[in-house]
Design a protein around this motif. Structure first.
Motif, short mmCIF file in Angstrom:
data_model
loop_
_atom_site.label_atom_id
_atom_site.label_comp_id
_atom_site.label_asym_id
_atom_site.label_seq_id
_atom_site.Cartn_x
_atom_site.Cartn_y
_atom_site.Cartn_z
N SER A 35 0.80 -1.23 0.00
CA SER A 35 0.00 0.00 0.00
C SER A 35 0.83 1.27 0.00
CB SER A 35 -0.93 0.02 1.23
OG SER A 35 -0.16 0.15 2.41
N SER A 36 2.15 1.16 -0.10
CA SER A 36 3.00 2.33 0.10
C SER A 36 2.71 3.46 -0.87
CB SER A 36 4.48 1.93 0.00
OG SER A 36 4.73 1.34 -1.28
N ASN A 37 2.27 3.15 -2.07
CA ASN A 37 2.00 4.19 -3.07
C ASN A 37 0.51 4.37 -3.34
OD1 ASN A 37 4.80 4.72 -3.57
ND2 ASN A 37 4.88 2.85 -4.80
N ILE A 38 -0.33 3.78 -2.51
CA ILE A 38 -1.77 3.85 -2.71
C ILE A 38 -2.34 5.07 -1.98
CG2 ILE A 38 -3.98 2.66 -2.52
CD1 ILE A 38 -1.95 1.26 -4.31
N ILE A 39 -3.20 5.81 -2.66
CA ILE A 39 -3.87 6.97 -2.07
C ILE A 39 -5.28 6.57 -1.68
CG2 ILE A 39 -4.67 9.33 -2.51
CD1 ILE A 39 -2.41 9.47 -4.65
N LEU A 40 -5.70 6.89 -0.44
CA LEU A 40 -7.02 6.54 0.05
C LEU A 40 -7.84 7.79 0.29
CD1 LEU A 40 -9.13 4.53 1.17
CD2 LEU A 40 -7.96 4.70 3.39
N TYR A 41 -9.04 7.82 -0.29
CA TYR A 41 -10.00 8.90 -0.05
C TYR A 41 -11.24 8.33 0.60
CZ TYR A 41 -7.71 12.69 -2.57
OH TYR A 41 -6.85 13.68 -2.94
N LYS A 42 -11.85 9.13 1.49
CA LYS A 42 -13.10 8.73 2.13
C LYS A 42 -14.19 9.75 1.83
CE LYS A 42 -11.87 10.86 6.59
NZ LYS A 42 -11.63 10.60 8.03
N LEU A 43 -15.42 9.25 1.73
CA LEU A 43 -16.59 10.08 1.48
C LEU A 43 -17.11 10.62 2.80
CD1 LEU A 43 -18.79 11.03 -0.60
CD2 LEU A 43 -20.05 8.95 0.03
N ILE A 44 -17.20 11.95 2.90
CA ILE A 44 -17.54 12.58 4.17
C ILE A 44 -19.01 12.40 4.52
CG2 ILE A 44 -17.64 14.79 5.40
CD1 ILE A 44 -14.83 13.68 4.97
N THR A 45 -19.26 12.01 5.78
CA THR A 45 -20.61 11.91 6.33
C THR A 45 -21.05 13.27 6.86
OG1 THR A 45 -20.28 9.60 6.95
CG2 THR A 45 -22.03 10.81 8.10
N VAL A 46 -22.29 13.65 6.60
CA VAL A 46 -22.84 14.89 7.13
C VAL A 46 -24.04 14.56 8.02
CG1 VAL A 46 -22.06 16.26 5.17
CG2 VAL A 46 -24.35 15.23 5.12
N SER A 47 -24.56 15.58 8.71
CA SER A 47 -25.70 15.39 9.60
C SER A 47 -26.94 14.98 8.81
CB SER A 47 -25.99 16.68 10.36
OG SER A 47 -26.47 17.68 9.47
N ILE A 48 -27.90 14.42 9.51
CA ILE A 48 -29.13 13.95 8.87
C ILE A 48 -29.87 15.08 8.17
CG2 ILE A 48 -30.54 14.22 10.94
CD1 ILE A 48 -30.79 11.30 8.44
N LEU A 49 -29.84 16.29 8.76
CA LEU A 49 -30.51 17.43 8.14
C LEU A 49 -29.83 17.80 6.83
CD1 LEU A 49 -32.53 19.76 8.12
CD2 LEU A 49 -30.91 21.08 9.49
N ARG A 50 -28.51 17.89 6.84
CA ARG A 50 -27.78 18.25 5.62
C ARG A 50 -27.89 17.15 4.57
NH1 ARG A 50 -21.79 19.63 6.75
NH2 ARG A 50 -21.94 20.14 4.53
N LYS A 51 -28.01 15.93 5.01
CA LYS A 51 -28.07 14.80 4.08
C LYS A 51 -29.27 14.88 3.17
CE LYS A 51 -28.07 9.72 4.10
NZ LYS A 51 -28.01 8.51 4.96
#
Length: 236
Positions: A152-168
């Protein structure tokens, strides 16, 4: 067309052109329910997109149907079905009360990344968008891979941000608040915003999952910000 915003304060910008990118999801339909704007943007940048689904979504006994629905959805989103891999492991069964092993997920990811020479991974964050334990375990497994695997040394990881239920559930109307918070906290590396045509394309992909289209899913399509906007944050 997909409009996108890159964090101008990031001096080491990750290029998203012509890369081998792996989206890791927990169940069939996650790809269009949560990641549609991201996938459509990446397709327009001539990337090779792979989807790794860690279960067949068999909680209600519809796993075989849902596998085919996932492939149909990915085809609508422009993803080669040969690049869609669906796992059916006895220890990775769909269900909010089933604990998924982070090390097992990490091992599966490691094998896939090595085989397909993946450069960028995208998945859920530690809250899983909907707080589903399978989503959270998927993120933890990906993070475990990044932190522990020699591949994994050259692997880039992105995560999808969770928002509040109202904003969702205020759809595009969450955009002003998203920019305000982004400027204040500098959290997000990428924001992808779909045009109307791409929203319609993501909606069409969602309707491929006929087995899941109960009444509240139609409301989700109309009101969820994740159908029209994604925020991705780099996992250090």
């Amino acid at each position: 067309m997909i409009y996108y915003i890159i964090n101008n304060n990031n001096k080491n910008k990750v290029q998203l052109n012509e890369r081998k990118i792996l989206l890791i999801i927990s169940h069939p339909d996650d790809e269009c329910m949560f990641f549609g704007p991201t996938l459509l943007f990446l397709q327009n940048r001539k990337n090779q997109i792979h989807v790794l689904c860690l279960s067949i979504g068999n909680e209600s006994g519809l796993g075989e149907i849902r596998k085919n629905e996932l492939k149909s959805s990915c085809k609508i989103l422009g993803i080669d079905t040969e690049n869609v891999n669906i796992i059916d492991h006895s220890l990775l069964q769909d269900g909010p009360k089933i604990n998924w092993s982070h090390s097992l997920i990490s091992s599966i990811i490691s094998d896939y990344v090595t085989k397909h020479k993946i450069e960028i991974i995208i998945t859920f964050d530690e809250k899983g968008v909907s707080s589903h334990p399978n989503h959270i375990a998927t993120f933890n497994g990906a993070r475990h891979f990044i932190h522990s695997s020699t591949t994994s040394s050259n692997i880039i990881l992105y995560k999808l941000i969770t928002v509040s239920i109202l904003r969702k559930y205020i759809s595009i109307f969450d955009l002003p608040l998203t920019f305000i918070l982004k400027n204040q906290t500098n959290l997000n590396d990428f924001i992808f915003i779909s045009s109307f045509n791409n929203f319609i394309q993501a909606r069409k992909a969602m309707t491929s999952h006929q087995s899941q289209l109960v009444w509240f899913r139609h409301l989700y399509i109309l009101f969820s910000r994740y159908m029209i906007m994604n925020e991705l944050q780099l996992v250090n």
